[in-house]
Design a protein around this motif. Structure first.
Motif, PDB file in Angstrom:
ATOM      1  N   GLY A   1       1.524 -20.126   5.633  1.00  0.00           N
ATOM      2  CA  GLY A   1       0.811 -20.510   4.364  1.00  0.00           C
ATOM      3  C   GLY A   1       1.720 -21.370   3.518  1.00  0.00           C
ATOM      4  O   GLY A   1       2.935 -21.350   3.555  1.00  0.00           O
ATOM      5  N   GLN A   2       1.245 -21.754   2.378  1.00  0.00           N
ATOM      6  CA  GLN A   2       2.172 -22.520   1.488  1.00  0.00           C
ATOM      7  C   GLN A   2       2.791 -21.459   0.626  1.00  0.00           C
ATOM      8  O   GLN A   2       2.328 -20.437   0.623  1.00  0.00           O
ATOM      9  CB  GLN A   2       1.073 -23.375   0.480  1.00  0.00           C
ATOM     10  CG  GLN A   2       0.214 -24.620   1.093  1.00  0.00           C
ATOM     11  CD  GLN A   2       1.017 -25.682   1.729  1.00  0.00           C
ATOM     12  OE1 GLN A   2       2.505 -25.698   1.589  1.00  0.00           O
ATOM     13  NE2 GLN A   2       0.532 -26.437   2.263  1.00  0.00           N
ATOM     14  N   VAL A   3       4.082 -21.944   0.214  1.00  0.00           N
ATOM     15  CA  VAL A   3       4.918 -20.979  -0.355  1.00  0.00           C
ATOM     16  C   VAL A   3       4.471 -20.147  -1.661  1.00  0.00           C
ATOM     17  O   VAL A   3       3.588 -20.930  -2.592  1.00  0.00           O
ATOM     18  CB  VAL A   3       6.244 -21.590  -1.067  1.00  0.00           C
ATOM     19  CG1 VAL A   3       7.056 -20.618  -1.791  1.00  0.00           C
ATOM     20  CG2 VAL A   3       6.960 -22.011   0.296  1.00  0.00           C
ATOM     21  N   ASN A   4       4.459 -18.889  -1.435  1.00  0.00           N
ATOM     22  CA  ASN A   4       3.361 -18.104  -2.619  1.00  0.00           C
ATOM     23  C   ASN A   4       3.990 -16.656  -2.761  1.00  0.00           C
ATOM     24  O   ASN A   4       3.790 -16.090  -2.021  1.00  0.00           O
ATOM     25  CB  ASN A   4       1.968 -18.266  -2.198  1.00  0.00           C
ATOM     26  CG  ASN A   4       1.145 -17.353  -2.985  1.00  0.00           C
ATOM     27  OD1 ASN A   4       1.681 -17.093  -4.350  1.00  0.00           O
ATOM     28  ND2 ASN A   4      -0.022 -16.820  -2.678  1.00  0.00           N
ATOM     29  N   PHE A   5       4.800 -16.424  -3.920  1.00  0.00           N
ATOM     30  CA  PHE A   5       5.417 -15.208  -4.108  1.00  0.00           C
ATOM     31  C   PHE A   5       4.265 -14.096  -4.363  1.00  0.00           C
ATOM     32  O   PHE A   5       4.648 -12.835  -4.894  1.00  0.00           O
ATOM     33  CB  PHE A   5       6.659 -15.191  -4.609  1.00  0.00           C
ATOM     34  CG  PHE A   5       7.697 -15.652  -3.949  1.00  0.00           C
ATOM     35  CD1 PHE A   5       8.365 -14.539  -3.162  1.00  0.00           C
ATOM     36  CD2 PHE A   5       8.014 -16.994  -3.573  1.00  0.00           C
ATOM     37  CE1 PHE A   5       9.616 -14.861  -2.163  1.00  0.00           C
ATOM     38  CE2 PHE A   5       9.071 -17.404  -2.573  1.00  0.00           C
ATOM     39  CZ  PHE A   5       9.834 -16.410  -1.935  1.00  0.00           C
ATOM     40  N   ALA A   6       3.015 -14.406  -4.531  1.00  0.00           N
ATOM     41  CA  ALA A   6       2.074 -13.507  -4.989  1.00  0.00           C
ATOM     42  C   ALA A   6       1.503 -12.902  -3.825  1.00  0.00           C
ATOM     43  O   ALA A   6       0.585 -11.938  -3.739  1.00  0.00           O
ATOM     44  CB  ALA A   6       0.965 -14.139  -5.678  1.00  0.00           C
ATOM     45  N   TYR A   7       1.899 -13.386  -2.729  1.00  0.00           N
ATOM     46  CA  TYR A   7       1.440 -12.879  -1.446  1.00  0.00           C
ATOM     47  C   TYR A   7       1.788 -11.326  -1.260  1.00  0.00           C
ATOM     48  O   TYR A   7       3.219 -11.276  -1.391  1.00  0.00           O
ATOM     49  CB  TYR A   7       1.849 -13.730  -0.311  1.00  0.00           C
ATOM     50  CG  TYR A   7       1.445 -13.414   0.998  1.00  0.00           C
ATOM     51  CD1 TYR A   7       0.164 -13.183   1.497  1.00  0.00           C
ATOM     52  CD2 TYR A   7       2.543 -12.692   1.954  1.00  0.00           C
ATOM     53  CE1 TYR A   7       0.078 -12.856   3.149  1.00  0.00           C
ATOM     54  CE2 TYR A   7       2.155 -12.148   3.170  1.00  0.00           C
ATOM     55  CZ  TYR A   7       1.047 -12.428   3.715  1.00  0.00           C
ATOM     56  OH  TYR A   7       0.917 -11.992   5.054  1.00  0.00           O
ATOM     57  N   ASP A   8       0.816 -10.576  -0.883  1.00  0.00           N
ATOM     58  CA  ASP A   8       1.188  -8.989  -0.735  1.00  0.00           C
ATOM     59  C   ASP A   8       1.624  -8.711   0.747  1.00  0.00           C
ATOM     60  O   ASP A   8       0.604  -9.024   1.579  1.00  0.00           O
ATOM     61  CB  ASP A   8       0.098  -8.144  -1.058  1.00  0.00           C
ATOM     62  CG  ASP A   8       0.184  -6.711  -0.983  1.00  0.00           C
ATOM     63  OD1 ASP A   8       1.297  -6.291  -0.012  1.00  0.00           O
ATOM     64  OD2 ASP A   8      -0.424  -6.063  -1.727  1.00  0.00           O
ATOM     65  N   ASP A   9       2.553  -8.599   1.118  1.00  0.00           N
ATOM     66  CA  ASP A   9       3.051  -8.287   2.370  1.00  0.00           C
ATOM     67  C   ASP A   9       2.266  -7.319   3.200  1.00  0.00           C
ATOM     68  O   ASP A   9       2.242  -7.503   4.435  1.00  0.00           O
ATOM     69  CB  ASP A   9       4.688  -7.980   2.653  1.00  0.00           C
ATOM     70  CG  ASP A   9       5.325  -9.125   3.505  1.00  0.00           C
ATOM     71  OD1 ASP A   9       4.458  -9.576   4.278  1.00  0.00           O
ATOM     72  OD2 ASP A   9       6.600  -9.327   3.425  1.00  0.00           O
ATOM     73  N   ALA A  10       1.893  -6.223   2.806  1.00  0.00           N
ATOM     74  CA  ALA A  10       0.988  -5.242   3.487  1.00  0.00           C
ATOM     75  C   ALA A  10      -0.421  -5.319   3.739  1.00  0.00           C
ATOM     76  O   ALA A  10      -0.883  -4.588   4.629  1.00  0.00           O
ATOM     77  CB  ALA A  10       1.355  -3.968   2.680  1.00  0.00           C
ATOM     78  N   LYS A  11      -0.951  -6.373   2.772  1.00  0.00           N
ATOM     79  CA  LYS A  11      -2.353  -6.446   2.837  1.00  0.00           C
ATOM     80  C   LYS A  11      -3.120  -6.651   4.224  1.00  0.00           C
ATOM     81  O   LYS A  11      -3.865  -6.109   4.712  1.00  0.00           O
ATOM     82  CB  LYS A  11      -2.665  -7.593   1.802  1.00  0.00           C
ATOM     83  CG  LYS A  11      -4.121  -7.603   1.464  1.00  0.00           C
ATOM     84  CD  LYS A  11      -4.652  -6.661   0.426  1.00  0.00           C
ATOM     85  CE  LYS A  11      -5.862  -6.955  -0.437  1.00  0.00           C
ATOM     86  NZ  LYS A  11      -6.197  -5.711  -1.106  1.00  0.00           N
ATOM     87  N   ILE A  12      -2.623  -7.834   4.821  1.00  0.00           N
ATOM     88  CA  ILE A  12      -3.311  -8.394   6.116  1.00  0.00           C
ATOM     89  C   ILE A  12      -3.143  -7.345   7.071  1.00  0.00           C
ATOM     90  O   ILE A  12      -4.194  -6.829   7.833  1.00  0.00           O
ATOM     91  CB  ILE A  12      -2.623  -9.875   6.474  1.00  0.00           C
ATOM     92  CG1 ILE A  12      -3.388 -10.658   5.780  1.00  0.00           C
ATOM     93  CG2 ILE A  12      -3.259 -10.170   7.999  1.00  0.00           C
ATOM     94  CD1 ILE A  12      -2.665 -12.005   5.772  1.00  0.00           C
TER      95      ILE A  12
END
Length: 399
Positions: A378-389
């Protein structure tokens, strides 16, 4: 046809090299770091053509196809997969591939991206470097993780840095100084954009005693790569890229990939810049899941895979250039000095999650106990939650 931005970058880069060449007795050029940085400003994970020069691997590998089981997944899993894909897309996702027991459950891409689209992996290359280390140790090219750097890097003999072990480099606890990108010394930008990044790496000073502190630092990977490349050449191999291709990439049945070099015939960025497609990353993840084997073929020893996922003495969430999902931390830090933190909104729903981490949301997740391998770009994004997927899929599998 090159994009206008590519033309601009190459023009600036080439002009800076020509204008700043050193005398003939030292053929390594100097580079205008500010100009090179400006030319890359705004580049996305899709703009891999901006990074020149490169060396290509995988062109001549025999592809090993992945089986597809998407048509037969239960409704609960299908719902979880759809939610995971939706979340990835919301968080600027480019690609998502999910495998269960070696078969594709889901594959999706956004915009103009497809299965054939290479992206910038950022630091996921570090974990590939660790895998290559394991093969080199199995073949006796590298003696041991306990070897000191001075055994391979003669410049560090009779230097305190020569006492750093290879294990400390791969565990990110070498004690070498961490420079941030705003540092007036400019070391981080030189390591990224310089024309002789090996020389830059070998000039980094110690900040602490080796083994004292976890400090995620690109220079650790570059120094580890220098040691490995020198050992490979001493044992008759052409280069790291050639060895990677011969011993890991082709045995996996992977396709084309490019490694960014600091100059023509120069060094790879061992800490970053392995440009390739999600299916190639999936096969690497499957190698981790199956303890070094892929589709029944042992490529890396099971002993080494187990070593990669053992927590280091200074960070229980980090092994040998590989991240560990347990124990739970709500915000995962790269070091005490680095303000960046990755959100983990909940504990992983399996204790054995391990993953490769690329800047801002590039991931290979592996959950051996549940037969899962997940690749997300994905495009750089530090709102991404590492546990979600991962948790969405794990939850769907138990319903």
């Amino acid at each position: 046809m090159m994009r206008p931005k590519q033309v601009i970058f190459l023009t600036v880069l080439l002009s800076s090299l020509v204008a700043c060449m050193t005398p003939a007795d030292n053929p390594v050029p100097q580079r205008d770091i500010a100009a090179a940085s400006e030319a890359l400003k705004g580049a996305t994970v899709l703009d891999v053509g901006l990074f020149q020069p490169t060396v290509t691997i995988g062109d001549n590998c025999t592809r090993r196809p992945l089986a597809n089981d998407a048509a037969r997944i239960p409704a609960s899993v299908a719902t979880a997969v759809a939610a995971a894909a939706s979340y990835s897309k919301e968080q600027k996702g480019v690609g998502l591939v999910i495998l269960k027991d070696g078969k594709i459950l889901h594959e999706s891409y956004t915009g103009d991206a497809s299965a054939a689209t290479p992206t910038d992996s950022y630091s996921m290359h570090k974990s590939v470097l660790a895998l290559v280390y394991g093969i080199a140790i199995d073949e006796g090219i590298i003696g041991s993780l306990d070897d000191r750097a001075e055994r391979y890097i003669t410049e560090w003999k009779n230097d305190p840095r020569g006492q750093i072990t290879l294990k400390q480099l791969l565990n990110m606890e070498s004690g070498l100084k961490l420079y941030d990108f705003s540092d007036p010394d400019g070391k981080s930008m030189e390591l990224l954009l310089g024309a002789d990044i090996n020389a830059v790496a070998l000039d980094y000073p110690l900040a602490d005693a080796p083994g004292a502190e976890f400090r995620y630092n690109n220079v650790n990977s570059q120094v580890a790569g220098i040691a490995l490349e020198r050992a490979l050449r001493k044992n008759g191999h052409d280069s790291y890229a050639d060895y990677l291709n011969q011993k890991l990439w082709c045995p996996l049945g992977n396709g084309k990939a490019d490694l960014w070099l600091d100059r023509e015939g120069g060094a790879p960025h061992y800490f970053s810049a392995l440009f390739t497609t999600p299916h190639n990353w999936v096969r690497i993840g499957e190698l981790i899941r199956n303890e070094g084997a892929f589709q029944g073929k042992q490529i890396v020893s099971a002993r080494w895979i187990k070593a990669m996922v053992q927590p280091s003495s200074t960070n229980p969430n980090y092994g040998l250039h590989t991240w560990l999902g347990s124990p739970y931390v709500p915000k995962r830090r790269y070091s005490q000095q680095n303000p960046l933190a990755v959100i983990h909104g909940a504990p992983f729903l399996a204790e054995d999650v391990v993953f490769f981490d690329g800047f801002g949301g590039q991931r290979v997740y592996v959950v051996p106990s549940r037969g899962l391998t997940i690749v997300r770009t994905g495009q750089v994004n530090f709102a991404y939650d590492d546990a979600k997927i991962v948790n969405l899929i794990l939850d769907g599998l138990v319903r």
